[in-house]
Motif scaffolding. Sequence first.
Motif, PDB file in Angstrom:
ATOM      1  N   GLN A   4      20.663 -24.878 -32.410  1.00 49.86           N
ATOM      2  CA  GLN A   4      21.963 -24.315 -32.100  1.00 49.86           C
ATOM      3  C   GLN A   4      21.808 -23.299 -30.973  1.00 49.86           C
ATOM      4  O   GLN A   4      20.773 -22.651 -30.841  1.00 49.86           O
ATOM      5  CB  GLN A   4      22.599 -23.701 -33.331  1.00 49.86           C
ATOM      6  CG  GLN A   4      21.752 -22.709 -34.057  1.00 49.86           C
ATOM      7  CD  GLN A   4      22.327 -22.339 -35.403  1.00 49.86           C
ATOM      8  OE1 GLN A   4      23.309 -22.908 -35.851  1.00 49.86           O
ATOM      9  NE2 GLN A   4      21.730 -21.376 -36.051  1.00 49.86           N
ATOM     10  N   ILE A  47      28.953 -20.712 -31.492  1.00 54.90           N
ATOM     11  CA  ILE A  47      27.666 -21.405 -31.557  1.00 54.90           C
ATOM     12  C   ILE A  47      27.875 -22.875 -31.232  1.00 54.90           C
ATOM     13  O   ILE A  47      28.739 -23.530 -31.817  1.00 54.90           O
ATOM     14  CB  ILE A  47      27.062 -21.277 -32.970  1.00 54.90           C
ATOM     15  CG1 ILE A  47      26.941 -19.805 -33.361  1.00 54.90           C
ATOM     16  CG2 ILE A  47      25.710 -21.990 -33.043  1.00 54.90           C
ATOM     17  CD1 ILE A  47      26.705 -19.578 -34.838  1.00 54.90           C
ATOM     18  N   GLU A  49      26.616 -26.239 -31.945  1.00 58.02           N
ATOM     19  CA  GLU A  49      25.807 -26.811 -33.017  1.00 58.02           C
ATOM     20  C   GLU A  49      25.046 -28.040 -32.510  1.00 58.02           C
ATOM     21  O   GLU A  49      25.416 -28.619 -31.499  1.00 58.02           O
ATOM     22  CB  GLU A  49      26.705 -27.194 -34.207  1.00 58.02           C
ATOM     23  CG  GLU A  49      27.480 -26.033 -34.800  1.00 58.02           C
ATOM     24  CD  GLU A  49      26.618 -25.025 -35.552  1.00 58.02           C
ATOM     25  OE1 GLU A  49      25.404 -25.246 -35.713  1.00 58.02           O
ATOM     26  OE2 GLU A  49      27.173 -23.999 -35.984  1.00 58.02           O
ATOM     27  N   SER A  55      31.040 -23.889 -33.398  1.00 59.08           N
ATOM     28  CA  SER A  55      31.409 -23.054 -34.538  1.00 59.08           C
ATOM     29  C   SER A  55      31.883 -21.726 -33.972  1.00 59.08           C
ATOM     30  O   SER A  55      31.156 -21.075 -33.224  1.00 59.08           O
ATOM     31  CB  SER A  55      30.211 -22.823 -35.464  1.00 59.08           C
ATOM     32  OG  SER A  55      29.847 -24.017 -36.108  1.00 59.08           O
TER      33      SER A  55
END
Length: 142
Positions: A4, A47, A49, A55
Motif C-alpha cells: 500500500q 492509501i 491499496e 482508502s
Amino acid sequence: MAIQVFLIKHGKFSKKDLRKTRFSLVELLSTIRSAGYPNIRELDYVILEPNGDLSILPNQSVVHLTPRHLSIETDYQGLPIAVVVEGKIQHKNLTLIQKDEKWLQEELTTNGFHQINNIFYAAVMDKDHSLIVDTGTGDQNA
C-alpha cells in the motif's frame, strides 16, 4: 508482493509516493471530492491499496455521526431483492426469498400493476416482504 502507498498523510500530500503511482494529482483530487471530502486537510490518510482502490480515512473531527457513535439501537431495515428488472422476472431472486411467480403476480395485481412488462424495477424487502415497484416513468408504489 504489492504494497500500500500513502498518498496523503495527516492532511498533506506525499509527492514522492504520488509519483510512484499512476494517479495524477487531478485524478486523486477528483476521487477524494467524489468520496465527499473536498478539503484534504480533513483527511488523516489516503492509501492506494494493492488492489488499486483508494482508502480514504477522514480525521475523526469530520467523520459522519452514526447511531453507533451515539449508542442508539437501530432495527434492521432489510435488503431489497430485485424480482423484476426491465420487465423480466428474476426467478433466482424469487427462490432466494422463498416466493414464486404466482405470489409475485398476486402482489403486483394487488398494488395495481397488471403487466410485468410495464414494470422497470420491482424489489421485495427481505425482512418483511414488502414490495417496491417503479415503472421508470416517475410513478412509484411502495
